[in-house]
Design an enzyme around this catalytic site. Structure first.
Site, short mmCIF file in Angstrom:
data_model
loop_
_atom_site.label_atom_id
_atom_site.label_comp_id
_atom_site.label_asym_id
_atom_site.label_seq_id
_atom_site.Cartn_x
_atom_site.Cartn_y
_atom_site.Cartn_z
CG HIS A 186 -39.70 22.07 33.46
ND1 HIS A 186 -38.67 21.67 34.28
CD2 HIS A 186 -39.12 22.81 32.48
CE1 HIS A 186 -37.52 22.16 33.83
NE2 HIS A 186 -37.76 22.85 32.74
CE1 TYR A 231 -27.48 23.73 27.43
CE2 TYR A 231 -29.43 23.22 28.71
CZ TYR A 231 -28.71 24.10 27.95
OH TYR A 231 -29.20 25.35 27.71
#
Length: 729
Positions: A451, A484
């Protein structure tokens, strides 16, 4: 703004809870209920009269799509545990069955509130000349025009299905929408039950032509279908109908020992379509026998069924957020290109070479990151590129640049995470695209997702090889980067370049990285470093020195980290946190967490950046603090079962930017903030004051990032100071 100095204010009075065991499971909030609380805050943003009308519709739509995903993943997992007879409680002491009972009650209340919100917004839209009409509101001319629309755009993709012994009930996929019908043959009255599944490629709202000047009208798809049922079932009339939508288990179970990971995921994606029903939403007042037939054929349990008086599929309301009325949307915002990049006429390497940059997206354009990779692909002095890809956009410009670089003979390594939920198919496609271009594609670990957000570019400069690195808190996704809020560190710091290379080598070669200099990596050292840093603050507090920590992330649920925060609070360490979503810590409890404050920021942009700051014996804010950005949330999966990075910020300007700008404004925000109390309730820090409360999002849109300023920037006063002097304006 009433309290611009949130970060230095004294915490509110702590509370004593009766029968509270500070060492027992009560010290944690339940993860799933905390997530539902977050989605309530999203819904409350749809109810905010200070937000533009169509943005309120968008918030409502987001609350719907959020809830759908929650059921198809989290609730599905809990149901699986319950079916398997698992009774082991979670950290907060609740069994899967107990959690499901609480979730069901809260989610039903949330869905009913969504319908109430939609009814309000629908009325407001009508007053603003945007109408969602029913078939009884249509004129003869409307029906004539719609018949052409139906025959040209909808009829060709519909497959009406009779339900009888020769025609069994069809499979309805996850998120599938359908109309169930009771029909009667006109000639002899013979009954027929039928189903009309609606492909998701068909728009849910049909925009109507004509009508009153200045008025925009929409007809829901189910109205169009009802209007022209005789075209689908000639010779029949309608005796009863209802609409329904199915949510299915979308959590993938992949064999851990699969020899061919790509092939395994391709088969898993097919299995996903046939997951068990998790939620069945059906229109209110459906004919009793028709409703019973649907429930029986879908093998749904009673507690999985909810009847809705309103619109089924709240997420589809996003189609109504149109550009015709810019006054009903947020004012257009164009992300800035950092002044320093402009000073160097777009040469990203030259700008980084001068000084580290921290880009704050979406206020600073993500295009700078894209151009970083594109410039590397075109630069003859670049010899190697390494890149992680967890999620990215369709037709990604970053993937295209990597392919171009590989085709040009550069050494390109792409670390593609196949297990990125809901993006597995896209990632399989892009990995094959990269391989065809000649890139080395690495899939990482079978047990852990990768990630981390990193890229490195190795460039030959004279006799030296210089490594330029990018570390991000968000995905390499140019679309989501428009809404975002994330951070991008761009640097040619040698130590960080070595660290990034070691992490890439770790994922490709499985050799645990040793001697990391400014980086911590999960699942090995990231969590322990966070806890150790809190312990250092405890020692400062015991020695009578200022002791403080700031955190910003999407979720905080990891028990060991929470317990470390409780120990720090008990020792006198002041902890301020901005946690957007899930939060398992209970702030403000006497003897446990009286020094902890938690707020959630939910507004125009989706808060996504992850930051940790430790006062280091000087309190916060301080130029001597230790400051980090991370790809990881403070959750068990991120800290224990994923490859994540925690990057220490050493550059003074970037350090100041995070302390005095990003964190300061988030902590001072009121317009988009909710404050968490010891009972798990969120409240606004002040009344929504006609848009006058301080908004960190507005602040960031007006003020350039400190580290991206160019030769023209002369005022180096910390923006925290400006924030205080201006009262947040």
């Amino acid at each position: 703004m009433t309290d611009p100095d949130f970060l230095n204010s004294v915490p509110g009075p702590s509370v004593e809870l009766s029968d509270f065991d500070a060492s027992g499971p009560q010290r944690f909030f339940n993860r799933e209920l905390s997530w539902l609380s977050f989605n309530w805050r999203v819904l409350e943003s749809a109810e905010n009269p200070d937000a533009p009308l169509l943005e309120r519709v968008r918030f409502l739509s987001i609350s719907g799509s959020n809830l759908d995903e929650f059921f198809t993943v989290r609730v599905a997992g809990l149901r699986g545990l319950k079916r398997a007879g698992v009774t082991k409680p979670s950290a907060d002491g609740m069994t899967p069955a107990e959690q499901l009972e609480r979730i069901d009650a809260d989610a039903r209340a949330l869905m009913l509130r969504q319908q109430e919100c939609w009814a309000t917004l629908k009325d407001l839209m009508r007053d603003a000349n945007i109408e969602v009409v029913g078939i009884n509101d249509l004129s003869k001319v409307d029906v004539e025009r719609l018949e052409q629309v139906f025959m040209d755009q909808v009829f060709p993709v519909l497959t009406p299905l009779a339900i009888d012994p020769a025609h069994p009930f069809p499979f309805i996929p996850n998120a599938g929408f359908a109309m169930a019908l009771q029909l009667r043959r006109v000639s002899d009255g013979a009954p027929l039950e039928a189903l009309l599944p609606v492909p998701n490629q068909v728009n849910r709202f049909i925009r109507l032509e004509g009508g009153r000047p200045g008025t925009i009208r929409f007809l829901p798809l189910e109205g169009l279908l009802e209007l022209f049922l005789t075209r689908l079932f000639p010779g029949y009339e309608t005796a009863g109908l209802c609409t329904f939508r199915v949510l299915r288990d979308s959590d993938l179970e992949v064999e851990e020992e699969a020899e061919d990971l790509v092939r395994e995921f391709e088969s898993a994606l097919k299995r996903r379509r046939r997951g068990e029903v998790i939620r069945l939403k059906i229109s209110m007042n459906a004919p009793t026998d028709l409703r019973a037939m649907i429930i029986e054929e879908l093998h749904a349990n009673a507690d999985e069924v909810i009847e809705l008086d309103g619109i089924i599929g709240i997420s589809d309301l996003s189609e109504l957020v149109i550009d015709d009325h810019p006054d009903m949307l947020w004012k257009k915002y164009k992300p800035r290109t950092p002044e320093r990049v402009q000073d160097f006429e777009g040469d990203i390497f030259a700008a980084i070479k001068q000084k580290d940059m921290l880009l704050h997206h979406p206020y600073e354009s993500f295009d700078t990151v894209v151009r970083f990779v594109q410039q590397a692909a075109h630069d003859p002095d670049v010899v190697a590129i390494k890149q992680t890809l967890y999620r990215t956009s369709k037709n990604s410009p970053i993937v295209a640049a990597l392919c171009e670089a590989a085709e040009d003979g550069k050494s390109v390594t792409a670390l593609v995470e196949l297990k990125a939920r809901f993006d597995e198919a896209a990632n399989i496609r892009l990995s094959r695209q990269l391989e065809r271009a000649g890139a080395q594609v690495v899939y990482g670990f079978i047990d852990w997702k990768t990630h981390a957000k990193m890229s490195t570019v190795v460039r030959r400069e004279g006799k030296d090889l210089v490594t330029y690195s990018h570390f991000g808190t968000g995905n390499y996704h140019p679309i989501t980067a428009n809404f975002y809020t994330d951070l991008s560190l761009m640097t040619c710091d040698k130590a960080l370049g070595r660290d990034a290379t070691r992490v890439f080598n770790y994922v490709s070669g499985y050799a645990k990285p040793e001697m990391l200099e400014n980086l911590h990596v999960s699942p090995h050292s990231l969590k322990s470093h966070i806890i150790d840093s809190l312990d250092v603050e405890i020692e400062h507090a015991k020695a009578g020195r200022p002791a403080a920590a700031w955190f910003k992330c999407n979720s905080l649920i990891e028990p060991e980290v929470i317990d470390a925060m409780y120990r720090a609070s008990q020792a006198g360490v002041r902890i301020d946190m901005v946690i957007r979503g899930i939060c398992g810590i209970r702030p403000g409890i006497t003897g446990l967490s009286e020094n902890i404050r938690v707020k959630s920021v939910v507004g125009r942009f989706l808060e996504h950046s992850r930051i940790a700051c430790f006062g280091n014996g000087h309190g916060l804010p301080s130029d001597q603090a230790r400051v980090y950005i991370s790809s990881a949330d403070l959750m068990g999966r991120n800290l224990n079962r994923r490859v994540e990075t925690l990057v220490e910020i050493k550059n003074p300007t970037v350090h100041a930017q995070i302390i005095h700008q990003v964190m300061a404004a988030n902590l001072a925000d009121e317009a988009n903030s909710w404050v968490l109390d010891a009972n798990g309730d969120f409240s606004r820090p002040g009344a929504i004051d006609g848009g006058k409360a301080f908004s960190c999002h507005d602040f960031f849109m007006r003020n350039p990032s400190l580290s991206g300023r160019g030769r023209g920037g002369s005022d180096d006063a910390p923006l925290l100071t400006k924030l205080r002097l201006s009262g947040g304006q």
